[in-house]
Design a protein around this motif. Structure first.
Motif, PDB file in Angstrom:
ATOM      1  N   VAL A   1       0.897  -1.177  -0.345  1.00 20.13           N
ATOM      2  CA  VAL A   1      -0.303   0.564   0.198  1.00 20.13           C
ATOM      3  C   VAL A   1       0.842   1.179   0.241  1.00 20.13           C
ATOM      4  CG1 VAL A   1      -2.704  -0.475   0.773  1.00 20.13           C
ATOM      5  CG2 VAL A   1      -0.359  -0.359   2.180  1.00 20.13           C
ATOM      6  N   GLY A   2       0.418   2.259  -0.779  1.00 20.41           N
ATOM      7  CA  GLY A   2       1.331   3.773  -0.773  1.00 20.41           C
ATOM      8  C   GLY A   2       0.637   4.474  -0.022  1.00 20.41           C
ATOM      9  N   TYR A   3       0.915   5.828   0.464  1.00 23.12           N
ATOM     10  CA  TYR A   3       0.225   7.144   1.545  1.00 23.12           C
ATOM     11  C   TYR A   3      -0.410   6.974   0.301  1.00 23.12           C
ATOM     12  CZ  TYR A   3       3.247   5.789   5.301  1.00 23.12           C
ATOM     13  OH  TYR A   3       3.672   4.743   6.440  1.00 23.12           O
ATOM     14  N   GLY A   4      -0.578   7.690  -1.106  1.00 19.11           N
ATOM     15  CA  GLY A   4      -1.159   8.365  -1.613  1.00 19.11           C
ATOM     16  C   GLY A   4      -2.917   8.021  -1.924  1.00 19.11           C
ATOM     17  N   CYS A   5      -3.015   8.613  -1.954  1.00 16.05           N
ATOM     18  CA  CYS A   5      -4.442   8.889  -2.404  1.00 16.05           C
ATOM     19  C   CYS A   5      -4.928   8.560  -3.894  1.00 16.05           C
ATOM     20  CB  CYS A   5      -5.884   9.673  -1.688  1.00 16.05           C
ATOM     21  SG  CYS A   5      -4.817  10.983  -2.251  1.00 16.05           S
ATOM     22  N   GLY A   6      -5.881   8.289  -4.338  1.00 21.09           N
ATOM     23  CA  GLY A   6      -5.846   7.839  -5.415  1.00 21.09           C
ATOM     24  C   GLY A   6      -5.016   7.746  -6.057  1.00 21.09           C
ATOM     25  N   SER A   7      -4.528   6.124  -5.789  1.00 27.77           N
ATOM     26  CA  SER A   7      -2.905   5.527  -6.261  1.00 27.77           C
ATOM     27  C   SER A   7      -3.519   5.055  -7.411  1.00 27.77           C
ATOM     28  CB  SER A   7      -2.785   4.711  -5.266  1.00 27.77           C
ATOM     29  OG  SER A   7      -2.156   3.542  -5.708  1.00 27.77           O
ATOM     30  N   GLY A   8      -2.201   5.056  -8.307  1.00 26.48           N
ATOM     31  CA  GLY A   8      -2.709   4.290  -9.607  1.00 26.48           C
ATOM     32  C   GLY A   8      -2.294   3.040  -9.334  1.00 26.48           C
TER      33      GLY A   8
ATOM     34  N   GLY B   1       1.584   5.822  -6.395  1.00 26.19           N
ATOM     35  CA  GLY B   1       0.774   5.335  -4.610  1.00 26.19           C
ATOM     36  C   GLY B   1       2.174   5.003  -3.796  1.00 26.19           C
ATOM     37  N   GLY B   2       3.287   5.775  -3.984  1.00 29.20           N
ATOM     38  CA  GLY B   2       4.261   5.123  -3.392  1.00 29.20           C
ATOM     39  C   GLY B   2       4.166   6.487  -2.577  1.00 29.20           C
ATOM     40  N   TYR B   3       5.891   6.989  -1.899  1.00 34.59           N
ATOM     41  CA  TYR B   3       6.132   8.007  -1.140  1.00 34.59           C
ATOM     42  C   TYR B   3       6.197   9.417  -1.894  1.00 34.59           C
ATOM     43  CZ  TYR B   3       8.219  10.608   2.003  1.00 34.59           C
ATOM     44  OH  TYR B   3       9.082  12.005   2.772  1.00 34.59           O
ATOM     45  N   ASN B   4       5.637  10.455  -0.534  1.00 33.25           N
ATOM     46  CA  ASN B   4       5.546  11.650  -1.105  1.00 33.25           C
ATOM     47  C   ASN B   4       6.151  12.312  -0.474  1.00 33.25           C
ATOM     48  OD1 ASN B   4       4.422  13.413  -3.426  1.00 33.25           O
ATOM     49  ND2 ASN B   4       2.507  13.872  -2.132  1.00 33.25           N
ATOM     50  N   GLY B   5       7.208  12.949  -1.345  1.00 35.42           N
ATOM     51  CA  GLY B   5       7.900  13.870  -0.090  1.00 35.42           C
ATOM     52  C   GLY B   5       9.468  13.877  -0.510  1.00 35.42           C
ATOM     53  N   PRO B   6       9.882  15.212  -0.102  1.00 37.63           N
ATOM     54  CA  PRO B   6      11.142  15.701  -0.613  1.00 37.63           C
ATOM     55  C   PRO B   6      12.418  14.513  -0.768  1.00 37.63           C
ATOM     56  CG  PRO B   6      10.702  16.234   1.698  1.00 37.63           C
ATOM     57  CD  PRO B   6       9.647  14.645   1.914  1.00 37.63           C
ATOM     58  N   PRO B   7      13.566  14.514  -1.298  1.00 34.03           N
ATOM     59  CA  PRO B   7      14.080  13.777  -1.777  1.00 34.03           C
ATOM     60  C   PRO B   7      14.444  13.274   0.034  1.00 34.03           C
ATOM     61  CG  PRO B   7      14.842  15.836  -2.814  1.00 34.03           C
ATOM     62  CD  PRO B   7      13.711  16.203  -1.495  1.00 34.03           C
ATOM     63  N   ILE B   8      14.892  11.240  -0.581  1.00 31.99           N
ATOM     64  CA  ILE B   8      14.561  10.933   0.647  1.00 31.99           C
ATOM     65  C   ILE B   8      17.059  11.365   0.960  1.00 31.99           C
ATOM     66  CG2 ILE B   8      14.968   8.857   1.374  1.00 31.99           C
ATOM     67  CD1 ILE B   8      11.935   8.392   0.633  1.00 31.99           C
ATOM     68  N   VAL B   9      17.451  10.617   1.713  1.00 25.37           N
ATOM     69  CA  VAL B   9      18.814  10.828   2.220  1.00 25.37           C
ATOM     70  C   VAL B   9      18.873   9.023   2.718  1.00 25.37           C
ATOM     71  CG1 VAL B   9      21.039  12.454   2.617  1.00 25.37           C
ATOM     72  CG2 VAL B   9      19.062  13.567   1.415  1.00 25.37           C
ATOM     73  N   TYR B  10      20.152   9.218   2.083  1.00 26.00           N
ATOM     74  CA  TYR B  10      20.391   7.722   2.868  1.00 26.00           C
ATOM     75  C   TYR B  10      21.753   7.542   3.729  1.00 26.00           C
ATOM     76  CZ  TYR B  10      15.931   5.926   0.925  1.00 26.00           C
ATOM     77  OH  TYR B  10      15.103   6.486  -0.432  1.00 26.00           O
ATOM     78  N   GLN B  11      21.825   6.684   4.480  1.00 24.54           N
ATOM     79  CA  GLN B  11      23.173   6.562   4.695  1.00 24.54           C
ATOM     80  C   GLN B  11      23.874   4.841   4.849  1.00 24.54           C
ATOM     81  OE1 GLN B  11      23.354   7.233   8.683  1.00 24.54           O
ATOM     82  NE2 GLN B  11      25.253   8.700   9.066  1.00 24.54           N
ATOM     83  N   ASP B  12      24.647   4.292   3.988  1.00 24.50           N
ATOM     84  CA  ASP B  12      25.325   3.553   3.882  1.00 24.50           C
ATOM     85  C   ASP B  12      26.368   2.694   5.160  1.00 24.50           C
ATOM     86  OD1 ASP B  12      27.727   3.361   1.330  1.00 24.50           O
ATOM     87  OD2 ASP B  12      27.831   3.809   3.183  1.00 24.50           O
ATOM     88  N   SER B  13      26.613   1.544   4.622  1.00 29.97           N
ATOM     89  CA  SER B  13      26.557   1.147   5.564  1.00 29.97           C
ATOM     90  C   SER B  13      28.466   1.727   6.527  1.00 29.97           C
ATOM     91  CB  SER B  13      26.456  -0.552   5.560  1.00 29.97           C
ATOM     92  OG  SER B  13      27.686  -0.137   4.428  1.00 29.97           O
ATOM     93  N   ASP B  14      29.039   1.923   5.941  1.00 32.61           N
ATOM     94  CA  ASP B  14      29.651   3.037   5.900  1.00 32.61           C
ATOM     95  C   ASP B  14      29.638   4.437   6.752  1.00 32.61           C
ATOM     96  OD1 ASP B  14      31.580   0.666   4.319  1.00 32.61           O
ATOM     97  OD2 ASP B  14      32.148   1.329   2.931  1.00 32.61           O
ATOM     98  N   ASN B  15      29.094   4.732   6.155  1.00 33.04           N
ATOM     99  CA  ASN B  15      27.511   5.848   6.981  1.00 33.04           C
ATOM    100  C   ASN B  15      27.994   7.648   5.739  1.00 33.04           C
ATOM    101  OD1 ASN B  15      26.689   5.206   9.718  1.00 33.04           O
ATOM    102  ND2 ASN B  15      28.661   5.599  10.882  1.00 33.04           N
TER     103      ASN B  15
END
Ligand code: HEM
Length: 542
Positions: free
Chosen positions: A136-143, A488-502
């Motif tokens: 399930v996605g956070y968006g409504c009226g998901s395609g 139907g996916g996440y709708n927010g600002p760009p996501i920043v990740y931290q990999d295993s080496d930080n």
């Protein structure tokens, strides 16, 4: 029923149609049924939902006590809910709660229906563990057709499960299906079965293709168990139908129970500001303000855990637990209980019993702290005064997961946000009415503004993801990171990740875009057996 029990006592007999119903409404009476006579009450009464939706009792929730139930229960205890299995997927829950936090933070000044968001978070946490994908996605009226269909099916199931079906209580009328419930159930079952069959077939194909990593998904583990004998299960082996029925159980029994509980907790904290700020102080001192709560913090959050227990006492998500049936005649507290009687345990009334609890209607987590009236009480079926998960052999199979999720999500929300009611409503006027149904829903869904209270860069912009451990397929990676509500996916600002080496990695635009025939067996076939599962249940000690 709680009101009737105040007049007629804690052990009541009701005649509903042809069915004798006994209702236990005090801790000591519940203990008689679920501890002293638990063996006699370890099956569930026949009902149209189990027959038409849950693959004719081929699932775990409704399987009669016997080899099939034992097989499913053991598999769940060892492979899904043991401490090891839960720890293996801790990162999935933390990531999903992180995504929920981001989604809530990005809502900005708009009011939020928190219950819906919670439901998406819990459903996806279970889906990623079981299926390796979000559903399930956070968006409504998901395609996303699959996500939309899934959500619609679960919603319909909840409605049908709450209907008082006359045929269940007056068996001669069952065939006439006067309310059309059975017909609707059969149609819904067909839709669920198409959905689950396609997932299962896909998984069978992946396994055939020799995908070495596929065993990380619990569904693949279940498939690999199909040909194996399990001790004490009298040769009973897992079938595709049972796997589908089990998946259905996990999604239905595990999602709204958890999200509804958290919604009640937030409502209580909005009404009890002092308790909220005490909990926030505890969180700030243990977690700090630069990151989100993790499951390993939970052990130290003593006050938070007392809040969760108090919330379970007042707002158990299945207020009448799930029904049981008497296998034989028996006698309880001097009363004769005939074979075939349905047992309801009024968990809701027991949690508010003035003979047990001082000021029972007040939200007072301190009662569960050192020096409080119930400092040692636990909610895991050992103390009959507060038992949101039931007790005895048929106690909730997903209890350890449920407790972890409720604690983690509640802690994260109160740590990451302050809450404000909409339309300038005063906290003391918040409507706490309950809706009628199998599940203890709020009559008025909680609508609030959420105000972020943590250092924004760390708490709301970074979701720490261990790429190696992620089990989401390419389509669903799109869902997860999509900035497009329509997907139907996440709708927010760009996501920043931290990999295993930080090392911090910011995702760029390109990366961020995007046998239904049941094996019918006689219901009464296998009620025998006398197992104690205490050794098998995940020992998820606080
Ligand atoms: C706050 C969360 C939850 C609450 C309050 C809750 C409550 C309950 C209750 C009251 C029962 C009936 C117990 C009895 O008959 O004595 C039950 C059964 C069950 N629950 Fe939960 N539950 C929760 C979460 C979950 C989760 C997360 C899962 C799995 C993903 C789950 C799966 C099951 C199953 C499979 C059963 C049937 C067990 C059996 O018949 O042997 N539940 N639950």
């Amino acid at each position: 029923m709680a009101a009737l029990a105040r007049v007629y006592g804690p052990l009541m007999h009701l005649k509903m149609g042809f069915v004798h119903v006994v209702v236990a409404a005090s801790a000591s009476v519940a203990e008689q049924f679920l501890k002293v006579h638990d063996g006699n009450f370890s099956s569930r009464p026949p009902n149209s939902g189990a027959k038409h939706i849950a693959y004719n009792y081929q699932d775990l929730v409704f399987a009669p006590y016997g080899p099939r139930w034992r097989l499913l229960r053991k598999i769940c205890a060892l492979h899904l809910f043991s401490t090891k299995a839960l720890d293996d997927f801790r990162h999935v829950r933390e990531e999903e709660v992180g995504i929920l936090t981001r989604a809530l933070a990005s809502v900005g000044q708009l009011p939020t229906s928190i219950g819906k968001m919670l439901s998406v978070c819990v459903t996806n946490s279970i889906a990623r563990v079981m299926l390796g994908r979000r559903v399930v996605g956070y968006g409504c009226g998901s395609g996303d057709e699959m996500a939309e269909e899934f959500k619609a099916m679960v919603d319909e199931l909840m409605i049908l499960a709450g209907v008082f079906n006359i045929g269940d209580f007056i068996p001669p009328l069952e065939a006439f299906d006067l309310q059309g419930v059975a017909t609707k159930m059969k149609k819904l079952h067909a839709r669920f079965d198409t959905f689950l069959t396609s997932i299962l077939e896909e998984e069978h194909n992946i396994i055939k293709d020799d995908d070495v990593d596929s065993n990380i998904k619990l569904l693949s583990r279940l498939i690999s168990l199909k040909l194996k004998d399990v001790d004490d299960c009298e040769g009973e082996r897992l079938t595709d139908t049972q796997i589908k029925a089990l998946l259905l159980n996990l999604f239905v029994a595990g999602t709204d129970t958890t999200s509804v509980t958290v919604e009640w907790a937030i409502a209580e904290l909005i009404r009890n500001r002092k308790i909220l700020s005490q909990a926030q102080q505890e969180l700030d001192s243990i977690v700090g303000k630069d990151r989100l709560v993790t499951e390993s913090d939970l052990a130290q959050l003593t006050f938070l855990k007392a809040i969760i227990k108090e919330n379970f006492r007042l707002h158990p998500s299945t207020p009448l637990s799930l029904p049981r049936i008497a296998h034989e005649n028996c006698e309880i507290n001097g009363y004769f209980i005939p074979k075939g009687s349905t047992l309801l345990v009024n968990v809701w009334a027991i949690g508010r019993d003035p003979n047990t609890w001082a000021d029972p209607l007040e939200f007072r987590p301190e009662r569960f702290l050192m020096g409080g009236e119930r400092s040692n009480a636990d909610v895991r079926g050992n103390d009959f005064e507060v038992m949101p998960f039931g007790a005895g052999r048929r106690i909730c199979a997903g209890m350890n997961l449920g407790i972890r999720m409720v604690q983690l999500v509640t802690a994260t929300l109160i740590h990451a946000f302050d809450f404000e009611l909409i339309n300038g409503q005063l906290a003391q006027n918040l409507n706490m009415e309950e809706a009628y149904g199998l599940m203890l829903q709020r009559a008025h869904p909680l609508m609030i503004y959420l105000r972020p209270r943590l250092a924004s860069h760390f708490a709301y912009d970074i979701v720490s993801i261990q790429f190696m451990a992620l089990e989401i397929n390419s389509t669903n990676i799109d869902d997860l990171f999509s900035g497009n509500v329509e997907d139907g996916g996440y709708n927010g600002p760009p996501i920043v990740y931290q990999d295993s080496d930080n090392t911090i990695i910011e995702m760029d635009d390109e990366q961020t875009s995007s046998d239904s025939e049941s094996n019918v067996e006689g219901y009464d076939a296998d009620l025998e057996g006398d197992d104690d599962f205490s050794d098998l249940e995940g020992d998820d000690d606080e």
